[in-house]
Design an enzyme around this catalytic site. Structure first.
Site, PDB file in Angstrom:
ATOM      1  N   LYS A  62      -1.001   4.399   2.420  1.00 27.91           N
ATOM      2  CA  LYS A  62      -0.092   3.705   3.549  1.00 27.91           C
ATOM      3  C   LYS A  62       1.289   4.240   3.457  1.00 27.91           C
ATOM      4  CE  LYS A  62       1.209  -1.266   4.287  1.00 27.91           C
ATOM      5  NZ  LYS A  62       0.830  -2.602   3.872  1.00 27.91           N
ATOM      6  N   SER A 103      -0.392  -5.937   7.021  1.00 28.01           N
ATOM      7  CA  SER A 103       0.092  -4.996   7.499  1.00 28.01           C
ATOM      8  C   SER A 103      -0.425  -3.645   7.083  1.00 28.01           C
ATOM      9  CB  SER A 103       1.399  -4.823   6.765  1.00 28.01           C
ATOM     10  OG  SER A 103       1.513  -4.708   5.363  1.00 28.01           O
ATOM     11  N   SER A 152      -1.794  -8.526   2.948  1.00 28.99           N
ATOM     12  CA  SER A 152      -2.012  -7.237   3.793  1.00 28.99           C
ATOM     13  C   SER A 152      -2.687  -6.221   3.465  1.00 28.99           C
ATOM     14  CB  SER A 152      -0.372  -6.652   3.510  1.00 28.99           C
ATOM     15  OG  SER A 152       0.449  -7.361   4.413  1.00 28.99           O
TER      16      SER A 152
END
Length: 481
Positions: free
Chosen positions: A75, A150, A174
């Protein structure tokens, strides 16, 4: 031969047996990314040259390390020395870290190979990955749907079989919510289990890094690698490292399972309820005892979370000012104007909304009414979980109230978007471990089962998840995408 659907365990065995070379695996990975990610949009940056060079060096080495030659995606809020880290924000465009995050050092020590950085909601604020400045990621199961957020890029890349695993971060759901939407396995470890050093901070008392994979055992393997005390992170917990994969297949006879009535109540879709209830019945058939419980203060979780997380974010994001790194606005006449223009132009709407909310909650005259009160409610939520865990081993419920929603359907409705995390947020507030595993589908869109454990008891979660996976897994569905 395409290797994209193989597990970490299977790929490691093939490399060990010299059936494949690391360079072949990495070449195959980039072929798949270049072919399919033009549609999925999961990657923000690729590190092809360095990955292939590292893999070719490994071709001539004796395999060592749990992830020898295995491709991985990270990420884009986890800093990497050799690949740009943007947090999917204009304000960090072109930013290159001078160091690797602790989790990256641990993955590199086990000889994993970074292929690229993954898309996300800007600064991890959002539940759909639509808040990225750079691109919108789609759900591999249905390209009209969001992948969640996210960590949407992290979940989508794994579901699309572009990489066998990725890392995400979880502040209020997330990792677990996109794992649910994309039909993959996502683990949010106990707060302090994994070092946050090198994770760009959103809400420091809530953030935690965790793995996303296509099966439970792979997930346990990655968590083994990234766990551990880190002197660079004062919130890193001094607990012993655990072999999460040993006895992962032991039976669950006698396991005491709690099902919160609030988690199957109003707002949870009938399709999600049906899939989760079927999964709970399956656990009963395996010998677990199941009882309904109450977590009465969970209903205050969303309000509590948005006050606390936004307050922390307003402080954490104050460092992005256009002076030291990242985007700098042009045409400013003085320093104050430079700060204002840079932040106005560099941050997206959702990030600005949360900075304003947090600044308001911390401001003189409102601190007691909002921030201090939210901290008290956080304690009550934590105590609810503690009471339940006095008599039960694990809590089970849905990960999200619905399946993935359509792209564009909620982007202009923040309150509806925030409510999607109503079932994941309380776990972050309590600092507990929790994971999402696939348990069904509705109209082709996956449904996730959420398992919640006692502090630092990820091992039980993996044990339950592995047993359930033997009767319900998505392996054939991944290959049909």
């Amino acid at each position: 031969m395409s290797l994209r659907y193989e597990s970490i365990e299977s790929l490691s065995q093939m490399i060990q047996n010299k059936t494949i070379r690391p360079s072949e695996l990495i070449e195959d990975t980039f072929v798949n990314i270049e072919k399919d990610d033009t549609v999925i949009n999961s990657f923000l940056a690729l590190d092809k040259e360095a990955a292939l060079e590292k893999a070719k060096t490994m071709d001539n080495e004796t395999p060592s390390g749990k992830l020898f030659g295995i491709p991985m995606g990270i990420k884009d809020n986890i800093v990497t020395k050799d690949v740009e880290t943007t947090c999917a924000s204009k304000i960090l465009e072109g930013f290159n870290s001078v160091y690797d995050a602790t989790v990256m050092n641990k993955l590199n020590a086990e000889n994993g190979i970074l292929v690229g950085k993954l898309n996300m909601d800007e600064f991890a604020m959002g539940g759909s990955t639509e808040n990225s400045f750079y691109k919108k990621t789609v759900n591999p199961f249905d390209h009209k749907a969001v992948p969640g957020g996210s960590s949407g890029g992290s979940a989508a890349a794994v579901a699309a079989s572009l990489v066998p695993f990725s890392l995400g971060s979880d502040t209020g759901g997330s990792i677990r919510q996109p794992a649910s939407y994309c039909g993959v396995v996502g683990m949010k470890p106990t707060y302090g289990r994994v070092s946050r050093f090198g994770l760009v901070a959103f809400a420091s008392s809530l953030d935690q890094i965790g793995p996303i994979t296509r099966n439970v055992k792979d997930n346990a393997t990655v968590l083994e690698v990234i766990s551990g005390l880190d002197p660079h992170d004062s919130t890193s917990a001094p607990v012993d490292n655990v072999d999460f994969t040993s006895q992962i297949d032991k039976d669950i006879k006698g396991l005491r399972v709690a099902v919160p009535k609030e988690y199957l109540g109003e707002g949870v879709s009938e399709e999600v309820k049906a899939s989760v209830q079927a999964a709970i019945k399956a656990l009963e058939k395996m010998g677990a005892t199941v009882e309904e419980v109450s977590l009465p203060n969970s209903k205050y979780g969303v309000a509590t979370y948005y006050i606390l997380s936004s307050s922390e974010a307003s402080a954490n994001l104050a460092r992005f000012d256009g002076i030291r790194y990242g985007y700098q606005a042009e045409g400013a006449q003085n320093l104050e104007e430079l700060y204002k223009k840079t932040r106005q132009e560099g941050f997206g709407d959702e990030v600005k909304r949360r900075i304003m909310l947090g600044t308001y909650a911390l401001s003189s005259g409102y601190y007691d009414a909002y921030y201090k009160k939210a901290q008290k409610v956080r304690t009550l939520i934590k105590q609810d979980f503690e009471r339940v865990f006095e008599n039960y081993d694990i809590i089970v419920g849905p990960t999200a109230p619905t399946t993935a929603f359509d792209i564009g359907a909620q982007i202009n409705d923040p309150l509806t978007m925030y409510a999607n995390d109503i079932l994941t947020i309380p776990i972050n507030l309590a600092g507990l471990p929790s994971m999402s595993i696939p348990c069904g589908e509705s109209n082709g869109r996956p449904i996730g089962l959420q398992l919640i454990g006692k502090p630092f008891d990820e091992k039980t979660l993996y044990n339950v998840a592995y047993n359930y996976e033997q009767i319900f897994n998505m392996h054939e569905r991944y290959q049909s995408l």
